[in-house]
Motif scaffolding. Structure first.
Motif, PDB file in Angstrom:
ATOM      1  N   ASP A  94       2.044 -10.303  -7.838  1.00  0.00           N
ATOM      2  CA  ASP A  94       1.089 -11.306  -7.889  1.00  0.00           C
ATOM      3  C   ASP A  94      -0.316 -10.826  -8.139  1.00  0.00           C
ATOM      4  O   ASP A  94      -1.251 -11.591  -8.547  1.00  0.00           O
ATOM      5  CB  ASP A  94       1.069 -12.187  -6.743  1.00  0.00           C
ATOM      6  CG  ASP A  94       2.561 -13.096  -6.594  1.00  0.00           C
ATOM      7  OD1 ASP A  94       2.756 -13.511  -7.465  1.00  0.00           O
ATOM      8  OD2 ASP A  94       3.080 -12.577  -5.512  1.00  0.00           O
ATOM      9  N   GLY A  95      -0.455  -9.460  -8.262  1.00  0.00           N
ATOM     10  CA  GLY A  95      -1.775  -8.944  -8.643  1.00  0.00           C
ATOM     11  C   GLY A  95      -1.670  -7.552  -8.290  1.00  0.00           C
ATOM     12  O   GLY A  95      -0.905  -6.843  -8.243  1.00  0.00           O
ATOM     13  N   ILE A  96      -3.283  -6.886  -8.794  1.00  0.00           N
ATOM     14  CA  ILE A  96      -3.444  -5.601  -8.510  1.00  0.00           C
ATOM     15  C   ILE A  96      -4.599  -5.600  -7.456  1.00  0.00           C
ATOM     16  O   ILE A  96      -5.507  -6.328  -7.380  1.00  0.00           O
ATOM     17  CB  ILE A  96      -3.811  -4.814  -9.573  1.00  0.00           C
ATOM     18  CG1 ILE A  96      -4.219  -3.474  -9.438  1.00  0.00           C
ATOM     19  CG2 ILE A  96      -5.037  -5.525 -10.381  1.00  0.00           C
ATOM     20  CD1 ILE A  96      -4.279  -2.386 -10.608  1.00  0.00           C
ATOM     21  N   ASP A  97      -4.601  -4.720  -6.565  1.00  0.00           N
ATOM     22  CA  ASP A  97      -5.704  -4.471  -5.579  1.00  0.00           C
ATOM     23  C   ASP A  97      -6.202  -2.934  -6.006  1.00  0.00           C
ATOM     24  O   ASP A  97      -5.671  -2.006  -5.617  1.00  0.00           O
ATOM     25  CB  ASP A  97      -5.200  -4.394  -4.125  1.00  0.00           C
ATOM     26  CG  ASP A  97      -5.869  -4.220  -3.074  1.00  0.00           C
ATOM     27  OD1 ASP A  97      -7.014  -4.988  -3.052  1.00  0.00           O
ATOM     28  OD2 ASP A  97      -5.763  -3.393  -2.053  1.00  0.00           O
ATOM     29  N   ILE A 134       0.728  -8.297  -3.678  1.00  0.00           N
ATOM     30  CA  ILE A 134      -0.082  -7.418  -4.348  1.00  0.00           C
ATOM     31  C   ILE A 134      -0.192  -5.842  -4.411  1.00  0.00           C
ATOM     32  O   ILE A 134       0.051  -5.388  -3.294  1.00  0.00           O
ATOM     33  CB  ILE A 134      -1.715  -7.805  -4.426  1.00  0.00           C
ATOM     34  CG1 ILE A 134      -1.761  -9.506  -4.838  1.00  0.00           C
ATOM     35  CG2 ILE A 134      -2.625  -7.068  -5.040  1.00  0.00           C
ATOM     36  CD1 ILE A 134      -3.310  -9.863  -4.555  1.00  0.00           C
ATOM     37  N   LEU A 135      -0.064  -5.385  -5.337  1.00  0.00           N
ATOM     38  CA  LEU A 135       0.361  -3.768  -5.307  1.00  0.00           C
ATOM     39  C   LEU A 135      -1.139  -3.174  -5.384  1.00  0.00           C
ATOM     40  O   LEU A 135      -2.195  -3.301  -6.228  1.00  0.00           O
ATOM     41  CB  LEU A 135       0.916  -3.233  -6.629  1.00  0.00           C
ATOM     42  CG  LEU A 135       1.079  -1.864  -6.568  1.00  0.00           C
ATOM     43  CD1 LEU A 135       1.926  -1.201  -5.539  1.00  0.00           C
ATOM     44  CD2 LEU A 135       1.913  -1.349  -8.085  1.00  0.00           C
ATOM     45  N   THR A 136      -1.312  -2.163  -4.389  1.00  0.00           N
ATOM     46  CA  THR A 136      -2.731  -1.613  -4.065  1.00  0.00           C
ATOM     47  C   THR A 136      -2.152  -0.196  -5.119  1.00  0.00           C
ATOM     48  O   THR A 136      -1.455   0.611  -5.077  1.00  0.00           O
ATOM     49  CB  THR A 136      -2.934  -1.135  -2.709  1.00  0.00           C
ATOM     50  OG1 THR A 136      -3.206  -2.372  -2.076  1.00  0.00           O
ATOM     51  CG2 THR A 136      -4.204  -0.319  -2.818  1.00  0.00           C
ATOM     52  N   PHE A 157       0.815  -1.351  -0.090  1.00  0.00           N
ATOM     53  CA  PHE A 157       0.200  -0.007  -0.047  1.00  0.00           C
ATOM     54  C   PHE A 157       0.888   1.238   0.058  1.00  0.00           C
ATOM     55  O   PHE A 157       1.679   1.516   0.910  1.00  0.00           O
ATOM     56  CB  PHE A 157      -1.003  -0.011   1.344  1.00  0.00           C
ATOM     57  CG  PHE A 157      -2.150   0.913   1.231  1.00  0.00           C
ATOM     58  CD1 PHE A 157      -3.152   0.603   0.838  1.00  0.00           C
ATOM     59  CD2 PHE A 157      -1.759   2.166   1.758  1.00  0.00           C
ATOM     60  CE1 PHE A 157      -4.121   1.566   0.714  1.00  0.00           C
ATOM     61  CE2 PHE A 157      -2.805   3.270   1.921  1.00  0.00           C
ATOM     62  CZ  PHE A 157      -4.167   2.996   1.255  1.00  0.00           C
ATOM     63  N   HIS A 158       0.962   2.032  -0.899  1.00  0.00           N
ATOM     64  CA  HIS A 158       0.115   2.087  -2.164  1.00  0.00           C
ATOM     65  C   HIS A 158       0.747   2.989  -3.368  1.00  0.00           C
ATOM     66  O   HIS A 158       1.607   3.436  -3.008  1.00  0.00           O
ATOM     67  CB  HIS A 158      -1.390   2.563  -1.860  1.00  0.00           C
ATOM     68  CG  HIS A 158      -1.181   4.249  -1.389  1.00  0.00           C
ATOM     69  ND1 HIS A 158      -2.182   4.971  -1.671  1.00  0.00           N
ATOM     70  CD2 HIS A 158      -0.336   4.966  -0.742  1.00  0.00           C
ATOM     71  CE1 HIS A 158      -1.878   6.107  -1.207  1.00  0.00           C
ATOM     72  NE2 HIS A 158      -0.919   6.005  -0.458  1.00  0.00           N
ATOM     73  N   SER A 159       0.208   2.869  -4.324  1.00  0.00           N
ATOM     74  CA  SER A 159       0.660   3.812  -5.549  1.00  0.00           C
ATOM     75  C   SER A 159      -0.459   4.668  -5.783  1.00  0.00           C
ATOM     76  O   SER A 159      -1.705   4.527  -5.466  1.00  0.00           O
ATOM     77  CB  SER A 159       0.816   2.805  -6.795  1.00  0.00           C
ATOM     78  OG  SER A 159      -0.444   2.244  -7.186  1.00  0.00           O
TER      79      SER A 159
END
Length: 347
Positions: free
Chosen positions: A189-192, A153-155, A108-110
């Motif tokens: 591994d994913g996007i939040d 996972i990147l938020t 958390f977070h971009s």
């Protein structure tokens, strides 16, 4: 310095309640009575969650990145225990300090890639996003976590970092920027999705934003493989966020969503979380897409006893519920790590 978590708000009525005080806060939310746990109920007030205390951006470099060089995404575990790791609070605990009780870490977070307006990044820029903390949370650290079996996972988004992708040009710009962030982080591994706080998502744009977020998710899954996860932590009582999550689930691009039950004292009431999860299981098309968003050693959320009681109630009703997560890794670690050990034993 510990900061309250993240998210967005939902109904126009709740948002307008706090508009005069600049976005609200935990004390304001705590003074209001609990909304009834029914579909379409007025949502609890928005509060300032996920606010990065250092909002000045550091632009990403513009050089081309090789998106094929990073490790491929690993599928989400059958049962998930997750936590949010805040990138502005890395001095005491590194992301590699998150214990292996947690098999999923939300980074958390971009933020939207543009100049802040009055301290807010809401809807600034052209749809692209940036990650500011490559030195504090390095690609090497992230890959250490991934190699030991933790998904990362990147938020995208958070309080004062929302964005409404309502045109294909904006969505395309985001996908291109995500490729850069993915490569510089060594792969995730994913996007939040956490980009729809406050009035960013409303009745006038819900259709367009839903269409574009489904397109973005489809593009990323096509690029990084079907195991690349798409998740989101919606506000439990927001009709707009309910509609968005239901649309993404119906389109087959949402792996799981976890309504966040913290930053409001009403969530501590016995049976409240269990009651709201009935609605979310239906919206998401079944319990296997549903996470329960809880708090760990965090002052404005369910206590340890509350979490145990509500998780047991939800699991009894929905044995295949996907899992739970907490806000936050740092508060949990500062509290000795007992929350993670306890919840893992109950999954």
């Amino acid at each position: 310095m510990k900061r309250r978590l993240f998210l967005h708000a939902g109904s126009a009525a709740a948002v307008s309640t706090l508009a005069a005080c600049g976005g609200g806060g935990g004390d304001t939310a705590d003074q209001l009575s609990a909304p009834a746990p029914t579909v379409g109920a007025a949502q609890e007030p928005d509060v300032l969650r996920g606010q990065d205390p250092s909002p000045t951006p550091t632009p990403n470099p513009t050089e081309a990145q090789d998106v094929t060089s990073a490790p491929t995404a690993s599928a989400l575990p059958e049962k998930i225990l997750g936590c949010y790791y805040t990138t502005w609070d890395t001095g005491t605990y590194k992301i590699t300090d998150v214990p292996d009780a947690f098999n999923l870490i939300f980074l958390f977070h971009s933020k939207p890639n543009g100049a802040a307006v009055n301290g807010s990044f809401n809807n600034v820029g052209n749809g692209s996003f940036m990650f500011e903390h490559y030195s504090a949370v390095s690609a090497e650290q992230i890959q250490v976590c991934r190699r030991r079996g933790q998904r990362v996972i990147l938020t995208v988004g958070g309080a004062h970092a929302g964005y409404a992708w309502d045109t294909r040009t904006k969505s395309h710009n985001f996908v291109e920027s995500f490729k850069t962030m993915y490569a510089r982080l060594g792969g995730v591994d994913g996007i939040d999705f956490n980009n729809y706080e406050a009035t960013i998502l409303n009745q006038s744009n819900i259709g367009a934003v839903s269409t574009e977020m489904i397109w973005i998710a489809s593009q990323l899954k096509g690029m990084y493989g079907s195991s690349f996860a798409v998740t989101s932590p919606p506000q439990p009582n927001s009709p707009e966020q309910q509609a968005l999550m239901a649309a993404m689930a119906k389109a087959g691009v949402l792996d799981c969503a976890g309504p966040q039950f913290y930053d409001w004292s009403g969530f501590n009431a016995p049976g409240y979380i269990e009651g709201r999860m009935d609605n979310w299981v239906e919206l998401l098309g079944g319990p296997s897409r549903a996470l329960v968003g809880l708090s760990a050693n965090y002052s404005n959320g369910p206590s340890m006893a509350d979490c145990i009681r509500e998780w047991n109630a939800v699991k009894r009703k929905y044995p295949s519920v996907r899992g739970a997560f907490c806000w936050s890794a740092q508060t949990m670690l500062a509290g000795g790590g007992g929350w993670g050990r306890t919840l893992k034993s109950m999954l």
